[in-house]
Design an enzyme around this catalytic site. Structure first.
Site, PDB file in Angstrom:
ATOM      1  N   GLU A  54       0.942  -1.310  -0.123  1.00  0.00           N
ATOM      2  CA  GLU A  54      -0.009   0.120   0.168  1.00  0.00           C
ATOM      3  C   GLU A  54       0.704   1.147   0.101  1.00  0.00           C
ATOM      4  O   GLU A  54       0.828   2.136   0.933  1.00  0.00           O
ATOM      5  CB  GLU A  54      -0.981   0.083   1.143  1.00  0.00           C
ATOM      6  N   GLU A  60      -6.039  -8.478   0.949  1.00  0.00           N
ATOM      7  CA  GLU A  60      -6.644  -8.015   2.128  1.00  0.00           C
ATOM      8  C   GLU A  60      -8.124  -7.582   1.888  1.00  0.00           C
ATOM      9  O   GLU A  60      -8.519  -7.013   0.895  1.00  0.00           O
ATOM     10  CB  GLU A  60      -5.922  -6.776   2.521  1.00  0.00           C
TER      11      GLU A  60
HETATM   12  C1  BGP Z   1      -4.577  -1.826   5.261  1.00  0.00           C
HETATM   13  C2  BGP Z   1      -3.245  -2.402   5.927  1.00  0.00           C
HETATM   14  C3  BGP Z   1      -3.285  -3.118   6.940  1.00  0.00           C
HETATM   15  C4  BGP Z   1      -4.375  -3.075   8.031  1.00  0.00           C
HETATM   16  C5  BGP Z   1      -5.587  -2.806   7.192  1.00  0.00           C
HETATM   17  C6  BGP Z   1      -6.857  -2.263   8.082  1.00  0.00           C
HETATM   18  O1  BGP Z   1      -4.432  -0.507   4.750  1.00  0.00           O
HETATM   19  O2  BGP Z   1      -2.400  -2.898   4.682  1.00  0.00           O
HETATM   20  O3  BGP Z   1      -1.983  -3.117   7.479  1.00  0.00           O
HETATM   21  O4  BGP Z   1      -4.039  -2.067   8.889  1.00  0.00           O
HETATM   22  O5  BGP Z   1      -5.586  -1.849   6.143  1.00  0.00           O
HETATM   23  O6  BGP Z   1      -6.460  -0.964   8.434  1.00  0.00           O
HETATM   24  P1  BGP Z   1      -6.740  -0.582  10.080  1.00  0.00           P
HETATM   25  O7  BGP Z   1      -6.096  -1.340  10.896  1.00  0.00           O
HETATM   26  O8  BGP Z   1      -6.396   0.966   9.761  1.00  0.00           O
HETATM   27  O9  BGP Z   1      -8.279  -0.355  10.138  1.00  0.00           O
END
Ligand code: BGP
Length: 464
Positions: free
Chosen positions: A156, A364
């Site tokens: 990301e 993800e």
């Molecule tokens: C993405 C990232 C992760 C993870 C996920 C959820 O942006 O790759 O590392 O954290 O999102 O986001 P958050 O934890 O901010 O809710």
């Protein structure tokens, strides 16, 4: 669905803990969270000591792949590039455990934990960091190529660059468009250098990039909205996907930026490396879309809800002269203002496939919630519904011809969620951070297992 990867995804800083063990050095996140006395990942899920249990549970949950990241601060000790053999042996043990359980490791080289010794020299604003990354990536390919076949250069770029240099809610907390452009360029250049090192070393397997994918919808079909959508797409997606997949930075974006900002760091030498080192596949992290309208008035405003209270830190995105993001009053949002919109995945996958024709993994996908994990089993029916609807969206796109090769749930177990702390939970397995880090599968864990074992036949299907 033969050879399809069904797995879970994590990131080193968010789950490992053991922040000072085996000569791991400080990362920019350790430094920033400690300095500001914020909730940190010093212990997190303690995956460093419990990875065997976590990987075994993935296997028992029907999964055949694990997406994880390597911690640069465990592997490279200092600016001179010296290797920490203890870090190498830790990850070799992790990958050997994956192999023992028939779990395919899907490995991200960089998921945001930059060593603090590099941050002190300017971090991603300094081109030297791109060369330090190239060295680090080579060390990883060399050390693990017998165990790992699927590689990712960066997780990301959009999210950590814009959060760290434009919005200012992630370290190094700058709020500067010029710094954002410089860091963005150095990161995309570093990613191409990583691909170059991979090709030159003739390592087996494939290498891609993972992007925080935000498909863009417009409020209407007018020309002004279409222009706003193009600006939003350049801001959210194109500077990563075009650059990594086509080896080209969008020319209209460069033209617009060149009128106000210094782009002299982009030279022919850099562009040649980018052009010659494209990725093999795209990893898309999907949480939500952006609905946009033309810019109307006001200064650039970028507010992210890290509060977990609807309407308190209410997210807002306006980029002056470009576009404004709007909220759909009829849609559903989480406590962190993330819209739940599976249709965006179905449509977005088709767009990405039409534009780039590269294999795609959903690297993800998941939903963050508050949960009471002291119960015997978390009854997370909302997560089951969320996953069902998003896997359905993915299967629809697959039926329409998109080459999708895998799906990773974020996350296989509860972990630390950056600025949101540990109480924003995404896991299929609950971890009670206050009581001995005990692991207990949630209802969704068993649902996912049954779905995988049925070859996705249990997914409730509908066209969106
Ligand atoms: C993405 C990232 C992760 C993870 C996920 C959820 O942006 O790759 O590392 O954290 O999102 O986001 P958050 O934890 O901010 O809710």
């Amino acid at each position: 669905m033969k050879d399809f990867l069904w797995g879970g995804a994590s990131a080193s800083y968010q789950c490992e803990g053991a922040w000072q063990e085996d000569d791991r050095v400080e990362s920019m996140w350790d430094h920033y969270l400690h300095e500001n006395n914020l909730e940190n990942g010093d212990v997190a899920s303690d995956h460093y000591h419990r990875f065997e249990e976590d990987i075994r549970m993935m296997k028992e949950g029907g999964q055949n792949a694990y997406r994880l990241s390597l911690a640069w601060p465990r592997i490279i000790k200092n600016r001179e590039g010296e290797i920490n053999q203890k870090g190498i042996s830790f990850y070799r043990r992790v990958f050997e455990t994956c192999r023992k359980y028939d779990i395919e490791p899907f490995v991200t080289v960089y998921h945001w934990d930059l060593p603090q010794y590099l941050e002190e020299k300017g971090g991603w604003l300094n081109e030297e960091t791109a060369y330090a990354y190239e060295h680090y990536a080579k060390v990883c390919f060399e050390a693990f190529h017998d165990l790992v076949k699927e590689w990712v250069t960066f997780n990301e770029p959009k999210w950590f660059v814009c959060s760290g240099y434009l919005i200012g809610n992630y370290p190094p907390c700058h709020k500067s468009p010029q710094d954002t452009i410089t860091a963005a360029f150095n990161v995309m250049y570093a990613s191409a250098l990583g691909v170059k090192a991979f090709r030159e070393g003739k390592y087996p397997g494939k290498i891609g990039i993972v992007h925080s994918f935000t498909p863009i919808n417009g409020v209407d079909g007018t020309l002004a909205t279409k222009i706003a959508m193009r600006y939003a797409d350049n801001y959210c997606n194109n500077w990563i996907l075009d650059t990594a997949a086509k080896g080209e930075i969008p020319i209209d974006l460069l033209t617009t930026l060149s009128k106000k900002y210094d782009l002299s760091m982009i030279t022919e030498k850099h562009l040649k490396v980018i052009k010659e080192n494209k990725v093999d596949f795209l990893g898309l992290n999907y949480y939500s879309r952006a609905l946009v309208k033309p810019y109307s008035s006001g200064e650039t405003t970028l507010v992210v809800n890290n509060s977990g209270k609807k309407g308190k830190g209410t997210s807002k995105v306006i980029i002056k002269d470009w576009f404004e993001q709007v909220y759909d009053p009829n849609s559903t949002y989480t406590e962190w203002d993330t819209e739940i919109y599976p249709k965006g995945l179905q449509e977005g996958l088709k767009e990405v496939w039409e534009k780039y024709h590269l294999p795609i993994y959903i690297t993800e996908n998941g939903v963050g919630m508050y949960e009471d994990v002291t119960v015997d089993q978390v009854q997370d029916d909302y997560r089951i519904e969320f996953m069902n609807d998003h896997i359905n969206a993915m299967l629809n796109a697959k039926d329409d011809g998109v080459d999708i090769r895998g799906y990773f749930a974020w996350s296989p177990f509860d972990l630390y969620s950056w600025k949101n702390g540990c109480e924003k939970r995404y896991g299929l397995v609950a971890i009670d951070f206050d009581h001995g880090l005990v692991r207990k599968p949630k209802k969704s864990y068993f649902w996912y297992k049954e779905m995988i074992e049925s070859n996705a036949e249990t997914i409730k299907r509908k066209r969106l």
